[in-house]
Enzyme design. Sequence first.
Site, short mmCIF file in Angstrom:
data_model
loop_
_atom_site.label_atom_id
_atom_site.label_comp_id
_atom_site.label_asym_id
_atom_site.label_seq_id
_atom_site.Cartn_x
_atom_site.Cartn_y
_atom_site.Cartn_z
N SER A 3 5.84 5.15 0.31
CA SER A 3 5.42 4.22 1.36
C SER A 3 6.65 3.61 2.00
O SER A 3 7.38 2.87 1.36
CB SER A 3 4.54 3.13 0.76
OG SER A 3 3.39 3.70 0.19
N LEU A 4 6.88 3.92 3.27
CA LEU A 4 8.12 3.45 3.93
C LEU A 4 7.88 2.21 4.80
O LEU A 4 8.49 1.18 4.59
CB LEU A 4 8.69 4.56 4.81
CG LEU A 4 9.67 5.54 4.18
CD1 LEU A 4 10.19 6.50 5.24
CD2 LEU A 4 10.85 4.81 3.51
N GLU A 47 -10.51 -1.37 -8.56
CA GLU A 47 -11.28 -0.60 -7.58
C GLU A 47 -11.01 0.91 -7.71
O GLU A 47 -9.89 1.32 -7.96
CB GLU A 47 -10.85 -1.00 -6.17
CG GLU A 47 -11.06 -2.46 -5.90
CD GLU A 47 -10.56 -2.86 -4.52
OE1 GLU A 47 -10.62 -4.05 -4.23
OE2 GLU A 47 -10.11 -1.98 -3.76
N CYS A 65 -0.89 -6.12 2.23
CA CYS A 65 -1.75 -5.46 1.25
C CYS A 65 -2.54 -6.48 0.43
O CYS A 65 -1.95 -7.42 -0.13
CB CYS A 65 -0.87 -4.60 0.33
SG CYS A 65 -1.74 -3.97 -1.10
N CYS A 69 -6.78 -0.99 0.09
CA CYS A 69 -6.32 -1.27 -1.27
C CYS A 69 -6.55 -2.74 -1.69
O CYS A 69 -6.03 -3.65 -1.06
CB CYS A 69 -4.84 -0.92 -1.23
SG CYS A 69 -3.85 -1.33 -2.57
N1 SAH Z 1 1.62 0.94 -4.65
C1 SAH Z 1 1.58 2.22 -4.09
C2 SAH Z 1 0.19 2.83 -4.08
C3 SAH Z 1 -0.94 1.91 -3.71
S1 SAH Z 1 -0.97 1.37 -2.02
C4 SAH Z 1 2.19 2.25 -2.70
O1 SAH Z 1 2.42 1.18 -2.14
O2 SAH Z 1 2.45 3.33 -2.20
C5 SAH Z 1 -1.40 2.88 -1.18
C6 SAH Z 1 -1.07 2.89 0.30
O3 SAH Z 1 -1.93 1.99 1.01
C7 SAH Z 1 0.36 2.46 0.58
O4 SAH Z 1 0.97 3.34 1.49
C8 SAH Z 1 0.15 1.10 1.20
O5 SAH Z 1 1.22 0.73 2.02
C9 SAH Z 1 -1.16 1.28 1.95
N2 SAH Z 1 -1.82 0.02 2.28
C10 SAH Z 1 -1.94 -1.08 1.52
N3 SAH Z 1 -2.60 -2.05 2.17
C11 SAH Z 1 -2.93 -1.53 3.38
C12 SAH Z 1 -3.61 -2.06 4.51
N4 SAH Z 1 -4.10 -3.29 4.51
N5 SAH Z 1 -3.76 -1.25 5.59
C13 SAH Z 1 -3.26 0.00 5.59
N6 SAH Z 1 -2.60 0.55 4.56
C14 SAH Z 1 -2.43 -0.22 3.46
FE1 SF4 Z 2 2.66 -2.76 -1.99
FE2 SF4 Z 2 1.29 -0.67 -2.99
FE3 SF4 Z 2 1.58 -2.93 -4.41
FE4 SF4 Z 2 0.03 -2.96 -2.28
S1 SF4 Z 2 -0.31 -1.79 -4.12
S2 SF4 Z 2 1.57 -4.50 -2.86
S3 SF4 Z 2 1.10 -1.56 -0.93
S4 SF4 Z 2 3.20 -1.58 -3.76
#
Ligand code: SAH
Ligand code: SF4
Length: 369
Positions: A233-234, A107, A134, A352
């Site tokens: 991402s915390l 995507e 996610c 995402c």
């Molecule tokens: N893997 C990386 C980048 C991709 S995810 C990461 O985790 O930072 C990008 C951001 O989208 C991250 O902060 C993740 O926690 C957030 N995210 C993923 N799924 C989500 C959801 N369903 N609702 C809100 N934020 C989400």
């Molecule tokens: Fe976690 Fe980012 Fe991977 Fe989604 S894309 S599983 S938020 S690390």
Amino acid sequence: MTTVAAAAAAPRSLLDLTFVELEREFVVAGLSPLHARVLWRAFHHGLSQEFSGAPNFLPPLRRWLAEQVGEGRRFFIGAPTETADTASSDGLTRKFLLQLADGQTIETVVMGFKGRHTACLSTQAGCAMGCVFCATGQMGFVRHLRPGEIVAQVRHAQRALRDAGSSGLRNLVLMGMGEPLHNYDAVMTALETISDRRGLNIGPSKITISTVGVVPGILRLAAEQRPYHLAVSLHGATEAERAALVPASRRWPLAELMAACRTYFALTGRRIFFEWTLIAGANDSPAQAGRLATLLKGLDAHVNLIPLNPTGGFAGTATPSAAAKTFQQVLQAAGIPSTIRQRRGIDVAAGCGQLRAEKSRANGLVPAA
Ligand code: SAH
Ligand code: SF4
């Protein structure tokens, strides 16, 4: 031995090559490296998809393309096929599902208004990190993207904006499918091409890499003085609360992650963005905001609060806006700036990995949630 020979002979996408690598190809072929400049400009600045009609290509460049690029040759162009293009009802978000050469889909999202557009890029098909909320984490890891497959997303977004009569992209965020620092080398190669002034020309100061907290990757970014913004991402400010949402926290514990952030700050002096997906009843209380504020003390930090986008595989719901504001006020009182991000494009599944998950369900590839 056979595997090495076969791998060496495997055709590469032209989009995988950096400018320096492309120049080298011409030098090795006994041609002027200036052809690389012309080809690069047509490809990345002009966004060409094929070159047969390019009027400014001299005969040696045309010959090189005829000999080297195409079916059964060393290179292919490597533009993905668009299999879906959806726009949100507010018109601010457009989401593309792109099919790669091996059939995998990824995507790319373009968000923006008033001519200021941001593209959100994928760096892997699926993700190995398994964050419970996610959609990409829920589908598991499929494979890393190649540099050209990341570059191709920017070209695709640029072309879509150009075709719609809009100005180009201003910013890029690596916040689509996948964990960028789990695919470090390919991501860095792609960003070199994307920020190259002779081509796509999106400067490093306009690019944000978002990570779930891959500690060795953060330390490497700092040691290599990579000029991009970093977002971490915390989602939880204690080990247990974070690990409940982010399984990768068991591999790189919170204390280690925060130490890496401090090292990053010490070596680069850069502000770090922290992302916090707000999930009702899980991580959105004022006490949790207070613990987050304590955790970030001494860092130049900005917190992005993102109300949860609902996904098929997770029962949680988004924090209501009043509670999100209270959370923000606690941070503010502790001197920590933050922004509550709108859940843009929820009707185009702009979280995402959500569009791919939705299409897979529609095709019967995964059970409906
Ligand atoms: N893997 C990386 C980048 C991709 S995810 C990461 O985790 O930072 C990008 C951001 O989208 C991250 O902060 C993740 O926690 C957030 N995210 C993923 N799924 C989500 C959801 N369903 N609702 C809100 N934020 C989400
Ligand atoms: Fe976690 Fe980012 Fe991977 Fe989604 S894309 S599983 S938020 S690390």
